[in-house]
Each structure stands twice: as C-alpha cells, then as structure tokens.
Scaffold this motif. Structure first.
Motif, PDB file in Angstrom:
ATOM      1  N   ASN A  28       0.818  -1.211   0.000  1.00  0.00           N
ATOM      2  CA  ASN A  28       0.000   0.000   0.000  1.00  0.00           C
ATOM      3  C   ASN A  28       0.853   1.262   0.000  1.00  0.00           C
ATOM      4  N   HIS A  29       1.902   1.267   0.796  1.00  0.00           N
ATOM      5  CA  HIS A  29       2.778   2.438   0.873  1.00  0.00           C
ATOM      6  C   HIS A  29       3.452   2.697  -0.479  1.00  0.00           C
ATOM      7  N   LEU A  30       3.979   1.655  -1.093  1.00  0.00           N
ATOM      8  CA  LEU A  30       4.679   1.841  -2.362  1.00  0.00           C
ATOM      9  C   LEU A  30       3.719   2.127  -3.513  1.00  0.00           C
ATOM     10  N   GLU A  31       2.521   1.563  -3.494  1.00  0.00           N
ATOM     11  CA  GLU A  31       1.531   1.897  -4.518  1.00  0.00           C
ATOM     12  C   GLU A  31       1.167   3.374  -4.432  1.00  0.00           C
ATOM     13  N   PHE A  32       0.994   3.882  -3.225  1.00  0.00           N
ATOM     14  CA  PHE A  32       0.690   5.294  -3.033  1.00  0.00           C
ATOM     15  C   PHE A  32       1.814   6.166  -3.594  1.00  0.00           C
ATOM     16  N   LEU A  33       3.051   5.808  -3.279  1.00  0.00           N
ATOM     17  CA  LEU A  33       4.189   6.573  -3.783  1.00  0.00           C
ATOM     18  C   LEU A  33       4.253   6.536  -5.304  1.00  0.00           C
ATOM     19  N   MET A  34       3.954   5.386  -5.876  1.00  0.00           N
ATOM     20  CA  MET A  34       4.018   5.232  -7.325  1.00  0.00           C
ATOM     21  C   MET A  34       2.972   6.096  -8.035  1.00  0.00           C
ATOM     22  N   LEU A  35       1.841   6.332  -7.400  1.00  0.00           N
ATOM     23  CA  LEU A  35       0.804   7.161  -7.995  1.00  0.00           C
ATOM     24  C   LEU A  35       1.281   8.590  -8.233  1.00  0.00           C
ATOM     25  N   GLY A  54       5.752 -11.398  -0.042  1.00  0.00           N
ATOM     26  CA  GLY A  54       6.576 -10.242  -0.377  1.00  0.00           C
ATOM     27  C   GLY A  54       7.030 -10.274  -1.818  1.00  0.00           C
ATOM     28  N   LEU A  55       7.437 -11.446  -2.293  1.00  0.00           N
ATOM     29  CA  LEU A  55       7.840 -11.571  -3.699  1.00  0.00           C
ATOM     30  C   LEU A  55       6.685 -11.245  -4.626  1.00  0.00           C
ATOM     31  N   LYS A  56       5.505 -11.730  -4.285  1.00  0.00           N
ATOM     32  CA  LYS A  56       4.328 -11.456  -5.103  1.00  0.00           C
ATOM     33  C   LYS A  56       4.014  -9.959  -5.114  1.00  0.00           C
ATOM     34  N   ALA A  57       4.142  -9.291  -3.976  1.00  0.00           N
ATOM     35  CA  ALA A  57       3.894  -7.851  -3.898  1.00  0.00           C
ATOM     36  C   ALA A  57       4.874  -7.080  -4.770  1.00  0.00           C
ATOM     37  N   ILE A  58       6.137  -7.457  -4.742  1.00  0.00           N
ATOM     38  CA  ILE A  58       7.133  -6.785  -5.571  1.00  0.00           C
ATOM     39  C   ILE A  58       6.829  -7.018  -7.046  1.00  0.00           C
ATOM     40  N   GLU A  59       6.446  -8.228  -7.386  1.00  0.00           N
ATOM     41  CA  GLU A  59       6.075  -8.534  -8.770  1.00  0.00           C
ATOM     42  C   GLU A  59       4.872  -7.689  -9.203  1.00  0.00           C
ATOM     43  N   GLU A  60       3.886  -7.539  -8.328  1.00  0.00           N
ATOM     44  CA  GLU A  60       2.707  -6.728  -8.650  1.00  0.00           C
ATOM     45  C   GLU A  60       3.066  -5.253  -8.800  1.00  0.00           C
ATOM     46  N   LEU A  61       3.967  -4.754  -7.961  1.00  0.00           N
ATOM     47  CA  LEU A  61       4.424  -3.371  -8.092  1.00  0.00           C
ATOM     48  C   LEU A  61       5.168  -3.168  -9.409  1.00  0.00           C
ATOM     49  N   TYR A  62       5.983  -4.139  -9.765  1.00  0.00           N
ATOM     50  CA  TYR A  62       6.718  -4.089 -11.025  1.00  0.00           C
ATOM     51  C   TYR A  62       5.757  -4.070 -12.211  1.00  0.00           C
ATOM     52  N   THR A  63       4.753  -4.921 -12.168  1.00  0.00           N
ATOM     53  CA  THR A  63       3.751  -4.983 -13.230  1.00  0.00           C
ATOM     54  C   THR A  63       2.968  -3.679 -13.308  1.00  0.00           C
ATOM     55  N   MET A  64       2.619  -3.124 -12.163  1.00  0.00           N
ATOM     56  CA  MET A  64       1.901  -1.851 -12.114  1.00  0.00           C
ATOM     57  C   MET A  64       2.737  -0.733 -12.731  1.00  0.00           C
ATOM     58  N   ALA A  65       4.017  -0.720 -12.422  1.00  0.00           N
ATOM     59  CA  ALA A  65       4.913   0.291 -12.989  1.00  0.00           C
ATOM     60  C   ALA A  65       4.985   0.153 -14.503  1.00  0.00           C
ATOM     61  N   LEU A  66       5.134  -1.060 -15.004  1.00  0.00           N
ATOM     62  CA  LEU A  66       5.176  -1.274 -16.452  1.00  0.00           C
ATOM     63  C   LEU A  66       3.886  -0.824 -17.123  1.00  0.00           C
ATOM     64  N   ALA A  67       2.756  -1.172 -16.542  1.00  0.00           N
ATOM     65  CA  ALA A  67       1.461  -0.818 -17.114  1.00  0.00           C
ATOM     66  C   ALA A  67       1.258   0.690 -17.157  1.00  0.00           C
ATOM     67  N   ASN A  68       1.831   1.399 -16.197  1.00  0.00           N
ATOM     68  CA  ASN A  68       1.675   2.853 -16.131  1.00  0.00           C
ATOM     69  C   ASN A  68       2.873   3.604 -16.679  1.00  0.00           C
ATOM     70  N   LYS A  69       3.763   2.867 -17.354  1.00  0.00           N
ATOM     71  CA  LYS A  69       4.962   3.441 -17.979  1.00  0.00           C
ATOM     72  C   LYS A  69       5.799   4.255 -16.984  1.00  0.00           C
ATOM     73  N   LYS A  70       5.995   3.650 -15.817  1.00  0.00           N
ATOM     74  CA  LYS A  70       6.810   4.266 -14.779  1.00  0.00           C
ATOM     75  C   LYS A  70       8.035   3.391 -14.520  1.00  0.00           C
ATOM     76  N   THR A  71       9.065   4.013 -14.036  1.00  0.00           N
ATOM     77  CA  THR A  71      10.297   3.302 -13.728  1.00  0.00           C
ATOM     78  C   THR A  71      10.225   2.745 -12.314  1.00  0.00           C
ATOM     79  N   PHE A  72      10.589   1.476 -12.170  1.00  0.00           N
ATOM     80  CA  PHE A  72      10.635   0.823 -10.864  1.00  0.00           C
ATOM     81  C   PHE A  72      11.982   0.125 -10.756  1.00  0.00           C
ATOM     82  N   LYS A  73      12.802   0.587  -9.815  1.00  0.00           N
ATOM     83  CA  LYS A  73      14.140   0.024  -9.646  1.00  0.00           C
ATOM     84  C   LYS A  73      14.283  -0.589  -8.257  1.00  0.00           C
TER      85      LYS A  73
END
Length: 92
Positions: A28-35, A54-73
C-alpha cells in the motif's frame, strides 16, 4: 522484525521483514508513492527476509509500474530470489 520504509535521496530504504504480516503495509505504501511519481526506487539491502507474499507484492508493483509506464528500480544486495523471480516473469 517490523518493516520500516524511509526515504533517503529519492530512494526508499526498506528494512526488516516482508512477509504475510507486513506485506499489506509494504504494498500500500509503495503503490501510493508510485501514484505520485514517475519513478520509484527501493533499496532492499536491509531486508532480513522475504516470503512468497513479499515476492508477489514486488512482482505486482513491477507490473503496475510497467502498465503505467513508470520506472521501478530495486537496489541493494538483497535477496537473489527477488531478481530471479522478476527475470523469470519478464521473460515469460
């Protein structure tokens, strides 16, 4: 150990454990930041352990970043499983 997220020079330092107990806060914290940013960088060097949640959450954040054309490092000498998991899913 509790999970802590703090910002240092536009990098979010993650420390503690990412597991079933802490994963909702983490995600939730990282999704908010990504917005509100075009790029999100996390450092996992101080992550003591990470489970499948935790691995699944990171994978979902990565997928969200790709879908929204954002950089996730992901930085740090954290868990090799994170990098392996993302590489496998990216190749698929």
């Amino acid at each position: 150990m509790a999970l802590k997220i703090k910002e240092q020079d536009n990098v979010f330092m993650i420390s503690g454990t990412i597991n079933a107990t802490t994963v909702n806060y983490f995600k939730n914290h990282l999704e908010f930041l990504m917005l509100y940013t075009n790029a999100l960088t996390i450092n996992i060097e101080c992550v003591i352990s990470i489970d499948n949640n935790g691995l699944k959450a990171i994978e979902e954040l990565y997928t969200m970043a790709l879908a929204n054309k954002k950089t996730f490092k992901i930085l740090g000498y954290g868990h090799k499983g994170i990098y392996d998991e993302l590489r496998i899913n990216q190749a698929a």
